[in-house]
Design a protein around this motif. Structure first.
Motif, short mmCIF file in Angstrom:
data_model
loop_
_atom_site.label_atom_id
_atom_site.label_comp_id
_atom_site.label_asym_id
_atom_site.label_seq_id
_atom_site.Cartn_x
_atom_site.Cartn_y
_atom_site.Cartn_z
N PRO A 62 -5.93 67.00 25.09
CA PRO A 62 -6.06 66.07 23.53
C PRO A 62 -6.44 67.76 22.72
CG PRO A 62 -7.51 64.37 24.14
CD PRO A 62 -7.21 65.62 25.65
N GLN A 150 -2.15 66.16 18.66
CA GLN A 150 -2.93 65.27 19.88
C GLN A 150 -2.59 65.07 20.92
OE1 GLN A 150 -4.55 62.68 16.73
NE2 GLN A 150 -7.13 64.01 17.17
N ARG A 151 -2.16 64.12 21.13
CA ARG A 151 -1.58 63.88 22.53
C ARG A 151 0.15 64.11 23.49
NH1 ARG A 151 -1.43 57.91 20.55
NH2 ARG A 151 -3.86 57.17 19.47
#
Length: 294
Positions: A62, A150-151
């Motif tokens: 992340p 983030q992912r």
């Protein structure tokens, strides 16, 4: 009491709210060209950002965004609750002001929430808040960019869901579609709870063990299905509801969203069941090894 009257004035009786009119000359973002360009730009930018990050960062760890997601969540929670309060007060004012008209045509407030009379124009209090809700859908799309950064994940459901929400909100205004008042009340209430929960978890506070956001979305979708059935019944019983053509398209798109979400929800629970099964099997194997050692 004075504070409530002041709040009511700014949420439902202000001249800019009462005198609102959805038109190409007075409202920003109210053309079909703007709608198509904005949705296309959102999809292209999301895909481009996703591919760029996959190219620059081989790993899938992340990437920190700091307090930005939490600030976005609390902002959306406050915006959603403001729209909820505004359209609730505005709907109450409209009911009070036009009660004489409804008595003549034997219409109840609940029927009006589901079925606008034929010839309804997109102007006045409730359409002002419908317009604010439409604009807030663009802020809602920032969730996609946070997920990608983030992912490093970009799902078709997320792109489709956000794009369709913008498109449907536009249809509500463009065709004075029935059911939109109740839909906005339900949606903004659920969204204020969901984004409040996201802010809660975003600042590091403990989260629920179950999928709180998914369950809230299921409640919202089920309420929409029930209300759509009510609109259909009133359309045939009352001699027609305004914007029924847009409502039919809205129903089809809602059905597609419901199907995709249920498909995602089932897959999520199947994966969770596999993980739990694997953990239990590993625990059983470890226990039998310990028994042999003893």
């Amino acid at each position: 009491m004075i504070q409530f009257q002041t709040l009511r004035y700014y949420l439902s009786e202000h001249p800019s709210i009462v005198g609102f009119r959805w038109s190409h000359s007075q409202s920003w973002g109210n053309t079909w060209i703007f709608l198509i360009i904005s949705i296309t730009a959102y999809i292209i930018l999301s895909i481009f950002l996703h591919l760029l990050l996959l190219l620059l960062f081989r790993h899938r760890r992340p990437l920190p965004l700091g307090p930005i997601p939490a600030v976005h969540s609390i902002s959306m929670a406050l915006i959603s609750f403001t729209i909820f309060a505004g359209i609730l007060l505005s709907a109450a004012s409209e009911i009070s002001d036009t009660r004489w008209f409804w008595r003549r045509y034997k219409t109840t407030p609940f029927q009006w929430l589901l079925c606008f009379p034929l010839g309804t124009r997109p102007s006045g209090r409730v359409f002002f808040w419908s317009y604010i809700f439409y604009l807030s859908r663009f802020l809602h799309t920032f969730r996609t960019f946070f997920t990608v950064i983030q992912r490093r994940k970009l799902s078709f459901f997320q792109l489709f869901n956000h794009s369709i929400l913008i498109f449907m909100s536009f249809l509500w205004l463009e065709f004075s579609q029935s059911f939109q008042v109740l839909a906005i009340i339900l949606t903004t209430f659920i969204y204020s709870v969901v984004y409040g929960y996201r802010f809660w978890t975003g600042i590091g506070l403990p989260s629920k063990c179950f999928h709180f956001v998914n369950h809230c979305q299921i409640v919202l979708l089920c309420c929409n299905v029930v209300c759509h059935v009510g609109v259909l019944l009133l359309h045939f019983l009352r001699g027609g509801c305004n914007g029924i053509g847009a409502w039919v398209l809205n129903s089809v798109l809602n059905g597609a969203i419901l199907f995709l979400f249920l498909n995602f929800y089932v897959k999520l629970h199947l994966e969770k069941r596999k993980i739990v099964g694997a953990v239990e099997e590993a625990g059983t194997t470890l226990g039998s090894v310990k028994d042999k050692d003893i």
